[in-house]
Design a protein around this motif. Structure first.
Motif, PDB file in Angstrom:
ATOM      1  N   LYS A  48       0.922  -1.095   0.062  1.00  0.00           N
ATOM      2  CA  LYS A  48       0.023   0.022   0.004  1.00  0.00           C
ATOM      3  C   LYS A  48       0.761   1.289  -0.275  1.00  0.00           C
ATOM      4  O   LYS A  48       2.183   1.301   0.597  1.00  0.00           O
ATOM      5  CB  LYS A  48      -0.821  -0.061   1.139  1.00  0.00           C
ATOM      6  N   LEU A  49       0.166   2.447  -0.273  1.00  0.00           N
ATOM      7  CA  LEU A  49       1.091   3.691  -0.426  1.00  0.00           C
ATOM      8  C   LEU A  49       1.216   4.185   1.024  1.00  0.00           C
ATOM      9  O   LEU A  49       0.405   3.607   1.988  1.00  0.00           O
ATOM     10  CB  LEU A  49       0.335   4.786  -1.023  1.00  0.00           C
ATOM     11  N   THR A  50       2.076   4.932   1.392  1.00  0.00           N
ATOM     12  CA  THR A  50       2.189   5.317   2.771  1.00  0.00           C
ATOM     13  C   THR A  50       0.890   5.914   3.262  1.00  0.00           C
ATOM     14  O   THR A  50       0.741   5.811   4.487  1.00  0.00           O
ATOM     15  CB  THR A  50       3.315   6.459   2.765  1.00  0.00           C
ATOM     16  N   ASN A  51       0.032   6.418   2.667  1.00  0.00           N
ATOM     17  CA  ASN A  51      -1.271   6.725   3.159  1.00  0.00           C
ATOM     18  C   ASN A  51      -2.291   5.909   3.459  1.00  0.00           C
ATOM     19  O   ASN A  51      -3.643   6.064   3.504  1.00  0.00           O
ATOM     20  CB  ASN A  51      -1.736   7.994   2.467  1.00  0.00           C
ATOM     21  N   SER A  52      -1.934   4.519   3.082  1.00  0.00           N
ATOM     22  CA  SER A  52      -2.656   3.545   3.300  1.00  0.00           C
ATOM     23  C   SER A  52      -3.868   3.071   2.039  1.00  0.00           C
ATOM     24  O   SER A  52      -4.355   2.070   2.082  1.00  0.00           O
ATOM     25  CB  SER A  52      -3.663   3.451   4.560  1.00  0.00           C
TER      26      SER A  52
END
Length: 133
Positions: A78-82
């Motif tokens: 996932k991206l850092t922002n979920s």
């Protein structure tokens, strides 16, 4: 601490309870599957198509910490922002089923932060270019 370590630390998901220390194990992440996700375009989500990317991690090193025994399991990229990544992100970083990437497994050794973090040196999980209009 090198530039890559600083960037990885900034990109790491946060759980309260710092300061924390991690032991790093170098290994390889292999992409197992990529599946398009049905999305509701509600508040706080991405405005692009999203893909669930599953991977496995392996290393030739012995992982000493019991909570760091991750081999043989699947994880979601996932991206850092979920958020799940979109199609342009997958294309930009060449993410495809069956492909392998250098990956660092960070296992917590002190503190109460996130117990296990996967760091991909060649994939910037904080690259939100696809979400910008």
């Amino acid at each position: 601490m090198g530039a890559m370590d600083v960037e990885a630390e900034r990109a790491a998901p946060r759980v309260g309870g710092g300061p924390c220390e991690y032991k790093t194990y170098k290994g390889v992440a292999r992409i197992i599957s990529i599946q398009k996700q049905e999305m509701s375009r509600g508040y706080g989500g991405p405005s692009h198509e999203a893909y669930k990317v599953r991977f496995s991690f392996s290393t030739g090193l012995e992982i000493m910490e019991p909570h760091g025994k991750v081999e043989g399991r699947e994880y979601t990229l996932k991206l850092t922002n979920s958020w799940y990544p979109g199609p342009k992100f997958l294309e930009k970083y060449g993410i495809e089923e069956g492909k392998s990437y250098d990956c660092y497994l960070k296992v917590i050794t002190a503190g109460t932060c996130t117990p296990v973090i996967f760091d991909f040196p060649s994939i910037n999980l904080s690259d939100y270019f696809e979400s910008r209009k």
